[in-house]
Design a protein around this motif. Sequence first.
Motif, mmCIF file in Angstrom:
data_model
loop_
_atom_site.group_PDB
_atom_site.id
_atom_site.type_symbol
_atom_site.label_atom_id
_atom_site.label_comp_id
_atom_site.label_asym_id
_atom_site.label_seq_id
_atom_site.Cartn_x
_atom_site.Cartn_y
_atom_site.Cartn_z
ATOM 1 N N GLY A 1 -36.823 -58.200 -60.650
ATOM 2 C CA GLY A 1 -37.124 -59.047 -59.762
ATOM 3 C C GLY A 1 -38.519 -59.630 -59.332
ATOM 4 O O GLY A 1 -38.779 -60.143 -58.197
ATOM 5 N N TYR A 2 -39.462 -59.476 -60.483
ATOM 6 C CA TYR A 2 -40.657 -60.328 -60.174
ATOM 7 C C TYR A 2 -40.516 -61.851 -60.548
ATOM 8 O O TYR A 2 -39.548 -62.231 -61.220
ATOM 9 N N ARG A 3 -41.536 -62.612 -59.718
ATOM 10 C CA ARG A 3 -41.582 -63.790 -59.720
ATOM 11 C C ARG A 3 -42.578 -64.185 -60.827
ATOM 12 O O ARG A 3 -43.330 -63.288 -60.987
ATOM 13 N N HIS A 4 -42.451 -65.246 -61.755
ATOM 14 C CA HIS A 4 -43.180 -65.387 -62.815
ATOM 15 C C HIS A 4 -43.274 -66.845 -63.078
ATOM 16 O O HIS A 4 -42.022 -67.713 -62.940
ATOM 17 N N ILE B 1 -47.611 -63.758 -62.376
ATOM 18 C CA ILE B 1 -46.696 -62.820 -62.132
ATOM 19 C C ILE B 1 -46.806 -62.108 -60.777
ATOM 20 O O ILE B 1 -48.039 -61.695 -60.372
ATOM 21 N N ALA B 2 -45.961 -62.367 -59.815
ATOM 22 C CA ALA B 2 -46.003 -61.616 -58.706
ATOM 23 C C ALA B 2 -44.933 -60.822 -58.242
ATOM 24 O O ALA B 2 -43.767 -60.849 -58.658
ATOM 25 N N ARG B 3 -45.471 -59.868 -57.507
ATOM 26 C CA ARG B 3 -44.449 -58.809 -56.802
ATOM 27 C C ARG B 3 -43.905 -59.334 -55.420
ATOM 28 O O ARG B 3 -44.617 -59.553 -54.701
ATOM 29 N N PRO B 4 -42.618 -59.276 -55.317
ATOM 30 C CA PRO B 4 -42.034 -59.976 -54.187
ATOM 31 C C PRO B 4 -42.426 -58.976 -53.058
ATOM 32 O O PRO B 4 -42.575 -57.974 -53.260
#
Length: 72
Positions: free
Chosen positions: A52-55, A69-72
């Motif tokens: 579920g990480y955004r990238h 890379i972002a953690r929701p």
Amino acid sequence: MNMPIVDARGLEPPEPFERAMEALADLQPGQQFTLVLDRMPHPLLRMLDRDGYRHDVSFRDDGAVAILIARP
């Protein structure tokens, strides 16, 4: 605050993946970092999708792959 950059270019596997995992472990919700690699990390991208990480992948002028890379 500057966004952290993990530069894993020139490292032999599995060190780039391990560096990415260390950076992911330190991310708090809403935080992000950029991972810079020599090649596209398909196994890492699959894991990010699964967890579920955004990238966002981009290609730099020097041929490197940069992945935000972002953690929701």
